[in-house]
Design an enzyme around this catalytic site. Structure first.
Site, PDB file in Angstrom:
ATOM      1  N   GLY A 116       0.876  -1.175   0.000  1.00 42.42           N
ATOM      2  CA  GLY A 116       0.000   0.000   0.000  1.00 42.42           C
ATOM      3  C   GLY A 116       0.907   1.217   0.000  1.00 42.42           C
ATOM      4  CB  ALA A 117       2.541   3.071  -2.471  1.00 42.46           C
ATOM      5  CB  ILE A 131      -0.419   5.007   6.087  1.00 39.52           C
ATOM      6  CG1 ILE A 131      -1.661   5.676   6.685  1.00 39.52           C
ATOM      7  CG2 ILE A 131       0.457   4.425   7.210  1.00 39.52           C
ATOM      8  CD1 ILE A 131      -2.546   4.749   7.493  1.00 39.52           C
ATOM      9  N   GLY A 132       1.442   4.609   3.543  1.00 40.17           N
ATOM     10  CA  GLY A 132       2.562   3.888   2.929  1.00 40.17           C
ATOM     11  C   GLY A 132       3.712   4.817   2.568  1.00 40.17           C
ATOM     12  CG  ASP A 188      -0.663   1.137  -4.286  1.00 38.63           C
ATOM     13  OD1 ASP A 188      -0.751   1.710  -3.176  1.00 38.63           O
ATOM     14  OD2 ASP A 188      -1.652   0.986  -5.045  1.00 38.63           O
ATOM     15  NE  ARG A 224     -12.643   6.080  10.250  1.00 39.94           N
ATOM     16  CZ  ARG A 224     -12.909   6.532  11.450  1.00 39.94           C
ATOM     17  NH1 ARG A 224     -14.154   6.685  11.839  1.00 39.94           N
ATOM     18  NH2 ARG A 224     -11.935   6.851  12.283  1.00 39.94           N
ATOM     19  CG  ASN A 267      -9.214   1.187  10.285  1.00 34.86           C
ATOM     20  OD1 ASN A 267      -9.055   0.542  11.315  1.00 34.86           O
ATOM     21  ND2 ASN A 267      -8.899   2.468  10.178  1.00 34.86           N
ATOM     22  NE  ARG A 323      -5.340   9.502  16.564  1.00 33.64           N
ATOM     23  CZ  ARG A 323      -5.889   8.774  15.602  1.00 33.64           C
ATOM     24  NH1 ARG A 323      -6.722   7.788  15.901  1.00 33.64           N
ATOM     25  NH2 ARG A 323      -5.616   9.024  14.339  1.00 33.64           N
ATOM     26  CG  HIS A 353      -8.225   1.236  15.843  1.00 34.51           C
ATOM     27  ND1 HIS A 353      -7.729   2.266  16.600  1.00 34.51           N
ATOM     28  CD2 HIS A 353      -8.317   1.711  14.579  1.00 34.51           C
ATOM     29  CE1 HIS A 353      -7.518   3.316  15.816  1.00 34.51           C
ATOM     30  NE2 HIS A 353      -7.886   3.007  14.585  1.00 34.51           N
TER      31      HIS A 353
HETATM   32  P1  A3D Z   1      -4.750   5.517   0.975  1.00 35.03           P
HETATM   33  O1  A3D Z   1      -3.967   6.765   0.911  1.00 35.03           O
HETATM   34  O2  A3D Z   1      -6.026   5.419   0.188  1.00 35.03           O
HETATM   35  O3  A3D Z   1      -3.783   4.313   0.542  1.00 35.03           O
HETATM   36  C1  A3D Z   1      -4.242   3.016   0.338  1.00 35.03           C
HETATM   37  C2  A3D Z   1      -3.463   2.432  -0.835  1.00 35.03           C
HETATM   38  O4  A3D Z   1      -3.831   1.063  -0.954  1.00 35.03           O
HETATM   39  C3  A3D Z   1      -3.755   3.122  -2.173  1.00 35.03           C
HETATM   40  O5  A3D Z   1      -2.550   3.627  -2.730  1.00 35.03           O
HETATM   41  C4  A3D Z   1      -4.349   2.000  -3.020  1.00 35.03           C
HETATM   42  O6  A3D Z   1      -3.979   2.063  -4.389  1.00 35.03           O
HETATM   43  C5  A3D Z   1      -3.761   0.768  -2.344  1.00 35.03           C
HETATM   44  N1  A3D Z   1      -4.493  -0.455  -2.612  1.00 35.03           N
HETATM   45  C6  A3D Z   1      -5.825  -0.650  -2.767  1.00 35.03           C
HETATM   46  N2  A3D Z   1      -6.078  -1.938  -3.024  1.00 35.03           N
HETATM   47  C7  A3D Z   1      -4.876  -2.594  -3.033  1.00 35.03           C
HETATM   48  C8  A3D Z   1      -4.472  -3.934  -3.230  1.00 35.03           C
HETATM   49  N3  A3D Z   1      -5.372  -4.891  -3.489  1.00 35.03           N
HETATM   50  N4  A3D Z   1      -3.169  -4.216  -3.151  1.00 35.03           N
HETATM   51  C9  A3D Z   1      -2.250  -3.268  -2.893  1.00 35.03           C
HETATM   52  N5  A3D Z   1      -2.574  -1.975  -2.699  1.00 35.03           N
HETATM   53  C10 A3D Z   1      -3.860  -1.639  -2.769  1.00 35.03           C
HETATM   54  O7  A3D Z   1      -5.129   5.141   2.496  1.00 35.03           O
HETATM   55  P2  A3D Z   1      -4.263   5.446   3.818  1.00 35.03           P
HETATM   56  O8  A3D Z   1      -2.839   5.119   3.547  1.00 35.03           O
HETATM   57  O9  A3D Z   1      -4.640   6.771   4.354  1.00 35.03           O
HETATM   58  O10 A3D Z   1      -4.906   4.354   4.803  1.00 35.03           O
HETATM   59  C11 A3D Z   1      -4.694   2.983   4.574  1.00 35.03           C
HETATM   60  C12 A3D Z   1      -5.549   2.141   5.515  1.00 35.03           C
HETATM   61  O11 A3D Z   1      -5.158   2.372   6.863  1.00 35.03           O
HETATM   62  C13 A3D Z   1      -7.061   2.428   5.460  1.00 35.03           C
HETATM   63  O12 A3D Z   1      -7.793   1.212   5.518  1.00 35.03           O
HETATM   64  C14 A3D Z   1      -7.303   3.237   6.732  1.00 35.03           C
HETATM   65  O13 A3D Z   1      -8.631   3.125   7.207  1.00 35.03           O
HETATM   66  C15 A3D Z   1      -6.316   2.576   7.668  1.00 35.03           C
HETATM   67  N6  A3D Z   1      -5.950   3.361   8.857  1.00 35.03           N
HETATM   68  C16 A3D Z   1      -5.814   2.679  10.026  1.00 35.03           C
HETATM   69  C17 A3D Z   1      -5.461   3.337  11.174  1.00 35.03           C
HETATM   70  C18 A3D Z   1      -5.319   2.577  12.456  1.00 35.03           C
HETATM   71  O14 A3D Z   1      -5.006   3.149  13.474  1.00 35.03           O
HETATM   72  C19 A3D Z   1      -5.547   1.142  12.474  1.00 35.03           C
HETATM   73  C20 A3D Z   1      -5.229   4.721  11.153  1.00 35.03           C
HETATM   74  C21 A3D Z   1      -5.363   5.398   9.946  1.00 35.03           C
HETATM   75  C22 A3D Z   1      -5.724   4.697   8.792  1.00 35.03           C
END
Ligand code: A3D
Length: 320
Positions: free
Chosen positions: A10-11, A14-15, A34, A83, A121, A152, A176
């Site tokens: 996942g890039a 967060i990635g 990704d 979300r 999530n 937090r 969580h």
């Molecule tokens: P975002 O910036 O959308 O990055 C997600 C990445 O996943 C995108 O670049 C997508 O292209 C990629 N992706 C989608 N499907 C696939 C796949 N099948 N294989 C590989 N890559 C794929 O999201 P984000 O980085 O902001 O958040 C990522 C996740 O972390 C989400 O589910 C959030 O809800 C979760 N999150 C969790 C917390 C916790 O404290 C647990 C906090 C914040 C976010």
């Protein structure tokens, strides 16, 4: 000795932040994976070009094929969707479960010896599914939530008390989500428990209750402000703390979503509990004593996670 290999699945927000932090801290070489073509390659190149000025030695590479994560020591999983305002974490379940299946299979085939930290999530259900799909030992698969939720809580407490965040420790258990359990009695300023600080007049019970609620709503507060996604700086830093504990065999005591096999009366589920993280992965789950009110809150949280795990089983027959 070769540098450790860290695969970031996942890039996105967060990635990309994880890749930057891994490089700055020189934790290892990065494979940023990704499904989106160009995104991981672009971010990897951009961060690599900050190296001469930031003075780190690390290689960063973007990838769209799982073969590239071969032999990774650590995999941090953020693949999926985050979300948007008005969504709960649970609304993400169906779509992110499918993502966990492909990620789990990729890790199983190419990085079966990795320590895996899931962030996607709804966290407690997704890390459970990821462990099932990957078939990795349960102690090598965990979820990041407790470090962030505690951070937090610590941040809000340090602001309230006007003291350094470093001197505030905090304990958050459970899933969580809205049912997470900030344990006030186990949270301290330099060893002084919060209930004592109320007695000492540092704050009031009302203010403390407000901080507990703000911690529970901590993710939603940021989603509401950003409007286009969810928090990413603090979630990335929290996962880095866990990865570093593994890579450097630090035996850190950190709260995380760990597989429970009877501890806390919970079987075959991932729930946020205090753990010891070292070279063996989740080396220990620490069982603390809870009073009746804390136990009731914890149970409510466990029930909420169980509902999500059952929903996963309903969607994907291979999990039943
Ligand atoms: P975002 O910036 O959308 O990055 C997600 C990445 O996943 C995108 O670049 C997508 O292209 C990629 N992706 C989608 N499907 C696939 C796949 N099948 N294989 C590989 N890559 C794929 O999201 P984000 O980085 O902001 O958040 C990522 C996740 O972390 C989400 O589910 C959030 O809800 C979760 N999150 C969790 C917390 C916790 O404290 C647990 C906090 C914040 C976010």
């Amino acid at each position: 000795m070769a540098r450790p290999k860290i695969a970031l699945i996942g890039a996105g927000q967060i990635g990309g932040t994880l890749a930057h932090l891994v490089a700055l801290k020189e934790l290892g070489d990065v494979i940023l994976f990704d499904i989106a073509e160009g995104t991981p390659q672009g971010k990897a190149l951009d961060i690599a070009q900050s190296g001469p000025s930031a003075r780190f030695d690390a290689s960063l590479k973007g990838a769209n094929f799982y073969e590239e994560i071969a032999g990774a020591d650590v995999c941090i999983v953020t693949a999926g969707v985050p979300r948007k305002p008005g969504m709960s974490r649970d609304d993400l379940l169906g779509i992110n479960l499918k993502v966990m299946k492909s990620v789990g299979e990729g890790i199983k085939a190419h990085a079966p010896n990795a320590f895996v930290i899931c962030i996607t999530n709804p966290l407690d259900a997704m890390v459970w599914a990821l462990q099932q799909f990957s078939g990795l030992p349960a102690h090598m698969v965990c979820g990041m939530a407790g470090v962030l939720d505690s951070a937090r809580f610590r941040h809000f407490l340090s602001t309230e008390f006007g003291v350094s965040m470093r001197d505030v420790t905090a304990f958050v258990l459970g899933g969580h989500g809205d049912t997470m359990v900030p344990l006030v009695r186990y949270s301290t300023v330099a060893g002084i428990p919060l209930p004592d600080l109320v007695k000492m007049g540092w704050t009031t019970q009302d203010k403390l209750d407000g901080i507990v609620q703000r911690t529970r709503d901590g993710g939603a507060e940021i989603v509401g402000l950003l409007k286009t996604g969810s928090a990413f700086y603090a979630p990335a830093q929290s996962a880095i703390e866990m990865a570093e504990a593994f890579l450097k065999d630090q035996k850190r005591v950190l709260p995380c979503a760990a597989h429970l096999g009877g501890q806390y009366g919970v079987s075959d589920m991932y729930v946020g509990v205090p753990t010891v993280i070292g070279a063996g992965g989740i080396e220990r789950v620490i069982e603390i004593a809870m009073d009746d009110a804390e136990q009731a809150m914890f149970q409510k949280s466990v029930d909420a996670v169980k509902g999500l795990v059952d929903a996963c089983k309903g969607i994907d027959a291979s999990l039943a």
